[in-house]
Write a protein that holds these residues in place. Structure first.
Motif, PDB file in Angstrom:
ATOM      1  N   TYR A 231       0.838  -1.211   0.000  1.00  0.00           N
ATOM      2  CA  TYR A 231       0.000   0.000   0.000  1.00  0.00           C
ATOM      3  C   TYR A 231       0.873   1.261   0.000  1.00  0.00           C
ATOM      4  N   GLU A 232       1.802   1.359   0.950  1.00  0.00           N
ATOM      5  CA  GLU A 232       2.627   2.554   1.086  1.00  0.00           C
ATOM      6  C   GLU A 232       3.544   2.753  -0.124  1.00  0.00           C
ATOM      7  N   SER A 233       4.115   1.668  -0.619  1.00  0.00           N
ATOM      8  CA  SER A 233       5.016   1.770  -1.771  1.00  0.00           C
ATOM      9  C   SER A 233       4.281   2.233  -3.019  1.00  0.00           C
ATOM     10  N   THR A 234       3.051   1.751  -3.197  1.00  0.00           N
ATOM     11  CA  THR A 234       2.257   2.151  -4.366  1.00  0.00           C
ATOM     12  C   THR A 234       1.869   3.617  -4.278  1.00  0.00           C
ATOM     13  N   LEU A 235       1.463   4.060  -3.110  1.00  0.00           N
ATOM     14  CA  LEU A 235       1.154   5.485  -2.935  1.00  0.00           C
ATOM     15  C   LEU A 235       2.353   6.337  -3.312  1.00  0.00           C
ATOM     16  N   SER A 236       3.510   5.963  -2.821  1.00  0.00           N
ATOM     17  CA  SER A 236       4.732   6.731  -3.085  1.00  0.00           C
ATOM     18  C   SER A 236       5.059   6.781  -4.573  1.00  0.00           C
ATOM     19  N   ALA A 258      -1.508  -2.706  -3.055  1.00  0.00           N
ATOM     20  CA  ALA A 258      -1.463  -1.768  -4.180  1.00  0.00           C
ATOM     21  C   ALA A 258      -2.859  -1.437  -4.690  1.00  0.00           C
ATOM     22  N   MET A 259      -3.724  -2.431  -4.738  1.00  0.00           N
ATOM     23  CA  MET A 259      -5.090  -2.202  -5.212  1.00  0.00           C
ATOM     24  C   MET A 259      -5.830  -1.206  -4.315  1.00  0.00           C
ATOM     25  N   ARG A 260      -5.615  -1.317  -3.015  1.00  0.00           N
ATOM     26  CA  ARG A 260      -6.250  -0.364  -2.094  1.00  0.00           C
ATOM     27  C   ARG A 260      -5.660   1.030  -2.272  1.00  0.00           C
TER      28      ARG A 260
END
Length: 338
Positions: A231-236, A258-260
């Motif tokens: 989640y955090e890596s995808t946001l970044s 990542a989907m979230r």
């Protein structure tokens, strides 16, 4: 399941003779030993303490070391491994380790304390094996990480070809029209973890074959094998690179996070961002949308690893084996054609 009686019937020798071969007794003719061992190998016979006709107790359990405390994929393999070992009459002792921990060092300590019959490593870092595995003398199997290049006669390995599987994941994204592809998870450093490193570079090399540029500083975000890290890596990554249209997540649990993250950025999968994962865990069949992924053969990995270990526990002359287990691409619903 093949029994000692079956081996006796197929070989034409008595149960007593078969038992003496199994227990490495010297009072068996070379001809009888050769024929019985051939039948044993053909039938993939796995004797437990009863089948060996020994009235002794097992010294201690088979030790299982799981690399990662939140790795759902390894937990699936663990469940199957324990089931097969239990059916074979083997007790197990399981230790969960942080994904950054030294699993070989832990195994050395447990061998000194518990005197196990064998060890199964679920995940591992080859560097730790190179450094310390020579201190372990019991039959061992490394699962999910290939070890064919190591010089240890008591270490087998069963794994998926991460480089080829990652190439297949990226190729599918490219054939669906995506060129601005981001990669989530693992590490660009070989020292920090071979699985993540191999999957990352397998994907990058495949992009090069398609003559698609890849800037690791703009299109890659490292991370641990967890939903929260995904989640955090995808946001970044998506905040700093808005040109990305597709993500290759190096594990399914990373892809779930990542989907979230995509949803929380007011985008949708697959309309705005396409995603493919890696592992093929059961949850992906029920996610919305159903996640595209690389499906590893968990049953094959578990079964072959346990059969190999039991064979070498019970027959000291058996050599270690190294095998890549086939994978397949599940197209799911999380990738949109461009």
């Amino acid at each position: 399941m093949t029994t000692i009686k079956d081996i006796a019937r197929l070989s034409g020798y008595s149960i007593g003779t078969v038992s003496r071969v199994i227990n490495q007794h010297s009072d068996v003719s070379p001809e009888a030993r050769k024929k019985i061992e051939k039948i044993i190998a053909q039938e993939n016979f796995q004797p437990n303490s009863n089948a060996k006709l020994l009235k002794q107790q097992i010294k201690t359990s088979v030790i299982i070391l799981v690399k990662g405390q939140m790795n759902i994929f390894l937990e699936v393999i663990l469940e199957e491994v324990q089931k097969i070992l239990n059916e074979s009459g083997e007790a197990t002792s399981v230790t969960f380790l942080d994904e950054a921990a030294n699993e070989v060092e832990t195994a050395v300590h447990q061998c000194a304390e518990r005197k196990p019959r064998g060890i199964i490593f679920l995940g591992g870092n080859i560097n730790y094996f190179k450094k310390s595995f020579d201190q372990i003398d019991v039959p061992s199997v490394l699962v999910t990480v290939p070890a064919s290049g190591l010089p240890f006669e008591n270490l087998s390995s069963y794994a998926t070809d991460d480089i080829a599987a990652s190439a297949a994941a990226v190729e599918y994204l490219v054939r669906m029209g995506h060129k601005n592809i981001g990669i989530i998870g693992g590490s660009a450093s070989l020292q920090r973890g071979q699985i993540g490193y191999r999957r990352l570079h397998g994907a990058i090399n495949q992009l090069k074959k398609f003559n698609i540029p890849f800037d690791i500083n703009k299109q890659y975000e490292p991370g641990r094998f967890s939903i929260a890290s995904g989640y955090e890596s995808t946001l970044s990554l998506l905040k700093r690179n808005k040109k990305i249209t597709a993500l290759y997540c190096i594990s399914d649990i990373i892809a779930i996070g990542a989907m979230r993250a995509v949803k929380d950025l007011n985008m949708n999968v697959p309309d705005d961002i396409s995603i493919i994962g890696y592992d093929g865990i059961e949850y992906t069949r029920y996610s919305v949308p159903r996640l595209a992924t690389i499906q590893q053969d968990t049953s094959g990995l578990a079964r072959k690893s346990v059969e190999d270990l039991l064979m070498r526990i019970n027959y000291q002359n058996r050599t270690a084996n190294h095998e890549m287990i086939p994978f397949r691409v599940l197209t799911g619903e999380s990738i949109k054609k461009k």
